[in-house]
Design a protein around this motif. Structure first.
Motif, PDB file in Angstrom:
ATOM      1  N   UNK A 159      51.150  60.125 -80.924  1.00 15.80           N
ATOM      2  CA  UNK A 159      52.202  61.222 -82.331  1.00 15.80           C
ATOM      3  C   UNK A 159      53.829  60.689 -81.835  1.00 15.80           C
ATOM      4  N   UNK A 160      54.508  59.895 -81.202  1.00 13.43           N
ATOM      5  CA  UNK A 160      55.387  59.166 -82.239  1.00 13.43           C
ATOM      6  C   UNK A 160      55.107  58.475 -83.029  1.00 13.43           C
ATOM      7  N   UNK A 161      54.338  57.650 -83.079  1.00 13.18           N
ATOM      8  CA  UNK A 161      53.946  56.781 -84.050  1.00 13.18           C
ATOM      9  C   UNK A 161      53.532  57.692 -85.829  1.00 13.18           C
ATOM     10  N   UNK A 162      53.159  58.944 -84.986  1.00 12.14           N
ATOM     11  CA  UNK A 162      53.233  59.623 -85.884  1.00 12.14           C
ATOM     12  C   UNK A 162      54.608  60.453 -86.870  1.00 12.14           C
ATOM     13  N   UNK A 217      53.521  69.699 -88.330  1.00 13.96           N
ATOM     14  CA  UNK A 217      53.636  68.976 -89.554  1.00 13.96           C
ATOM     15  C   UNK A 217      53.869  69.604 -90.938  1.00 13.96           C
ATOM     16  N   UNK A 218      52.699  70.526 -90.859  1.00 17.54           N
ATOM     17  CA  UNK A 218      52.086  71.907 -92.005  1.00 17.54           C
ATOM     18  C   UNK A 218      53.510  72.236 -91.919  1.00 17.54           C
ATOM     19  N   UNK A 219      53.392  72.916 -91.204  1.00 19.51           N
ATOM     20  CA  UNK A 219      54.644  74.177 -91.398  1.00 19.51           C
ATOM     21  C   UNK A 219      56.204  73.279 -91.738  1.00 19.51           C
ATOM     22  N   UNK A 220      56.833  72.481 -91.156  1.00 26.02           N
ATOM     23  CA  UNK A 220      57.740  72.224 -91.453  1.00 26.02           C
ATOM     24  C   UNK A 220      57.776  71.652 -93.254  1.00 26.02           C
ATOM     25  N   UNK A 221      56.895  70.916 -93.651  1.00 32.65           N
ATOM     26  CA  UNK A 221      56.379  71.433 -94.860  1.00 32.65           C
ATOM     27  C   UNK A 221      57.019  72.243 -96.434  1.00 32.65           C
ATOM     28  N   UNK A 222      55.961  73.521 -95.518  1.00 36.90           N
ATOM     29  CA  UNK A 222      55.801  74.824 -95.529  1.00 36.90           C
ATOM     30  C   UNK A 222      56.975  75.474 -95.381  1.00 36.90           C
ATOM     31  N   UNK A 223      57.974  75.262 -94.069  1.00 39.29           N
ATOM     32  CA  UNK A 223      59.307  76.084 -94.977  1.00 39.29           C
ATOM     33  C   UNK A 223      59.839  75.289 -95.908  1.00 39.29           C
ATOM     34  N   UNK A 224      59.836  73.804 -95.535  1.00 38.55           N
ATOM     35  CA  UNK A 224      60.825  73.637 -96.671  1.00 38.55           C
ATOM     36  C   UNK A 224      60.424  73.661 -98.485  1.00 38.55           C
ATOM     37  N   UNK A 225      59.042  73.926 -98.667  1.00 34.83           N
ATOM     38  CA  UNK A 225      58.667  74.599-100.194  1.00 34.83           C
ATOM     39  C   UNK A 225      59.458  75.882-100.146  1.00 34.83           C
ATOM     40  N   UNK A 226      59.268  76.784 -99.276  1.00 32.21           N
ATOM     41  CA  UNK A 226      59.789  77.771 -99.441  1.00 32.21           C
ATOM     42  C   UNK A 226      61.044  78.283 -99.569  1.00 32.21           C
TER      43      UNK A 226
END
Length: 205
Positions: free
Chosen positions: A66-69, A134-143
């Motif tokens: 998780x930390x490496x991710x 991770x996916x939700x963080x990207x989606x939030x930024x794109x939004x």
């Protein structure tokens, strides 16, 4: 009393060094063995530390991954969070193309570690949950970027930013895993141009 702070600082430094050694060892073993075959014992042996010490820092190999991710994804976040304030559709297309190409190139350069991640997502609940985060963080930024473009009259106002952002990220996610599995059917620049054309063609006016 005068020696308390130096002693505390020394312990903290050694603790941080041990943690880093464990992470570096985990990265090496994961890349060599894959997620499934890697054991915490292999990581501890590679790091040349004790079991008790290792478990002070991490609960197991899932925790280490998780930390490496997070470390790997920090570079992807940096691309997604580049300034985005276009004044025209042409500028928006250029910015989006550059982001997309950088994202795909980073996936290629991080292929080995992302292969470990892909394997982990298939078997580890904690890895699945982390990827969803991770996916939700990207989606939030794109939004946010879509909302900005709409506010400037560059993008169609009738579209829901989050829904558009999900579709945009999912297309990137699909190509990311294709790159990781060496299954992409075109060069990265062609993929980036195609994705950008489809996305901006449907969103921008």
């Amino acid at each position: 009393m005068e020696n308390t702070k130096p002693l505390t600082d020394g312990r903290h430094l050694r603790s941080q060094q041990t943690r880093q050694k464990l992470l570096e060892a985990a990265k090496e073993v994961f890349r060599e063995e894959g997620f499934h075959k890697t054991t915490i014992s292999q990581i501890i042996k590679r790091a040349k530390t004790g079991y008790g010490t290792a478990y002070v820092h991490f609960t197991g190999k899932d925790d280490l991954l998780i930390v490496l991710m997070e470390d790997v994804m920090a570079s992807f976040y940096a691309i997604a969070e580049r300034p985005f304030a276009p004044v025209s559709r042409a500028e928006a297309e250029q910015l989006i193309f550059r982001q997309t190409l950088a994202f795909l190139r980073l996936a290629e350069s991080e292929r080995k570690m992302l292969q470990v991640l892909a394997e982990a997502i298939g078997v580890s609940v904690s890895a699945q949950e982390k990827w969803a985060e991770i996916r939700e963080r990207f989606i939030s930024r794109i939004s946010q970027d879509i909302t900005f473009s709409q506010s400037q009259g560059l993008a169609r106002s009738g579209l829901v930013p989050e829904l558009v952002a999900r579709g945009w990220f999912y297309s990137h996610e699909m190509y990311l895993w294709d790159i990781v599995s060496s299954d992409q059917h075109a060069d990265l620049e062609t993929i980036a141009k195609t994705l950008t054309a489809i996305y901006t063609g449907g969103l921008y006016v």
